[in-house]
Design a protein around this motif. Sequence first.
Motif, mmCIF file in Angstrom:
data_model
loop_
_atom_site.group_PDB
_atom_site.id
_atom_site.type_symbol
_atom_site.label_atom_id
_atom_site.label_comp_id
_atom_site.label_asym_id
_atom_site.label_seq_id
_atom_site.Cartn_x
_atom_site.Cartn_y
_atom_site.Cartn_z
ATOM 1 N N THR A 121 -8.899 -4.963 18.549
ATOM 2 C CA THR A 121 -9.803 -5.568 19.518
ATOM 3 C C THR A 121 -9.162 -5.529 20.895
ATOM 4 O O THR A 121 -7.986 -5.866 21.055
ATOM 5 C CB THR A 121 -10.149 -7.022 19.133
ATOM 6 O OG1 THR A 121 -10.858 -7.020 17.895
ATOM 7 C CG2 THR A 121 -11.027 -7.664 20.202
ATOM 8 N N TRP A 123 -9.711 -6.670 24.975
ATOM 9 C CA TRP A 123 -10.412 -7.448 25.990
ATOM 10 C C TRP A 123 -10.400 -6.647 27.282
ATOM 11 O O TRP A 123 -9.329 -6.339 27.826
ATOM 12 C CB TRP A 123 -9.736 -8.794 26.197
ATOM 13 C CG TRP A 123 -10.064 -9.800 25.142
ATOM 14 C CD1 TRP A 123 -10.946 -10.833 25.239
ATOM 15 C CD2 TRP A 123 -9.500 -9.890 23.827
ATOM 16 N NE1 TRP A 123 -10.987 -11.545 24.059
ATOM 17 C CE2 TRP A 123 -10.114 -10.983 23.177
ATOM 18 C CE3 TRP A 123 -8.561 -9.128 23.110
ATOM 19 C CZ2 TRP A 123 -9.806 -11.345 21.875
ATOM 20 C CZ3 TRP A 123 -8.258 -9.486 21.809
ATOM 21 C CH2 TRP A 123 -8.870 -10.577 21.207
ATOM 22 N N ASP A 261 -15.859 -12.168 29.343
ATOM 23 C CA ASP A 261 -15.136 -12.123 28.062
ATOM 24 C C ASP A 261 -15.602 -10.922 27.232
ATOM 25 O O ASP A 261 -15.968 -11.050 26.071
ATOM 26 C CB ASP A 261 -15.343 -13.427 27.289
ATOM 27 C CG ASP A 261 -14.405 -13.551 26.082
ATOM 28 O OD1 ASP A 261 -13.316 -12.945 26.109
ATOM 29 O OD2 ASP A 261 -14.802 -14.215 25.100
ATOM 30 N N ARG A 263 -15.401 -7.748 24.999
ATOM 31 C CA ARG A 263 -14.468 -7.304 23.960
ATOM 32 C C ARG A 263 -15.004 -6.058 23.270
ATOM 33 O O ARG A 263 -16.197 -5.970 22.964
ATOM 34 C CB ARG A 263 -14.261 -8.419 22.933
ATOM 35 C CG ARG A 263 -13.798 -9.710 23.541
ATOM 36 C CD ARG A 263 -13.628 -10.831 22.551
ATOM 37 N NE ARG A 263 -14.826 -11.214 21.814
ATOM 38 C CZ ARG A 263 -15.822 -11.952 22.305
ATOM 39 N NH1 ARG A 263 -15.801 -12.333 23.584
ATOM 40 N NH2 ARG A 263 -16.842 -12.290 21.541
#
Length: 279
Positions: A121, A123, A261, A263
């Motif tokens: 993952t 960001w 935010d 992702r």
Amino acid sequence: MTLAGRPFTKMSGGGNDFIVFDNRDRWFPRDGAVDLVARLCRSGLGVGADAVLLLEDDPGSDFRMVYYNADGGEAPMCGNGALCIARYARLEAIVPEESMRFATGSGLFHAHADPASPAVTLWLVPPRDLTLRYVELEKPPYLRVGFLDTSTPHVVALVDDVGAHDVTGEGSRLRRDPRWDPPGTNVNFVATSGRHRLRMRTYERGVEAETLSCGTGATASAILTYLWGLTEPPVTVETTGGIPLTVDFAPPDDPDTLPADVRLTGEARVVYRGTLDEI
């Protein structure tokens, strides 16, 4: 400098393939990178890849990612490349924890990579430079056309049948459209299949061809289709490579602001490891 005996790792991130080098001792000849990278990335005569990734020391973060397109040009960032270099850093024990921060030409990124799993993952930095619609371009087969920089510039064009679309011809044309050239843009053709799913094909600048996937393109596509009222997070993006990417973000409270935010989650796989010889 001879490159014989230099180790590399061939990785696949969401369908894009990369040649990854540990360049912490700065052995890679950056001054001659254009010709060298083009040779390395050329199938049949080199290793073959969409791009070259260098992992280097960085005083303000865990490491720095340097990215070269297949034509040898340096670019500030690549989403799928970032997935790969994050997992590479864990597999090689360059970073001690699953959570890491690393520098790129587009800023500082945060990633989470478990060496036991290919899922990573990332960001992303806040998206910017939104143009929600280019109404003058919205003629058949284009239902919507917009632009968003998700650490690299992306045009997103909504069509009915992405599988039948002329990605090479139209991608090359739009990539060099005067609105974005120079330096040009990546072009993503998308079709929705429900509120949480997209099908995407991408023409990438620097590769100058359709590629099997694009992480920042998937991110731009998910955000723009959300802003067009067609999708909502999380969005699964089906790519030509067949390996899905998932884009999630916090919808803004203010309709005049972009999502936060952001992702990107996808697979970063080691295909093989090798050493250079006569390149």
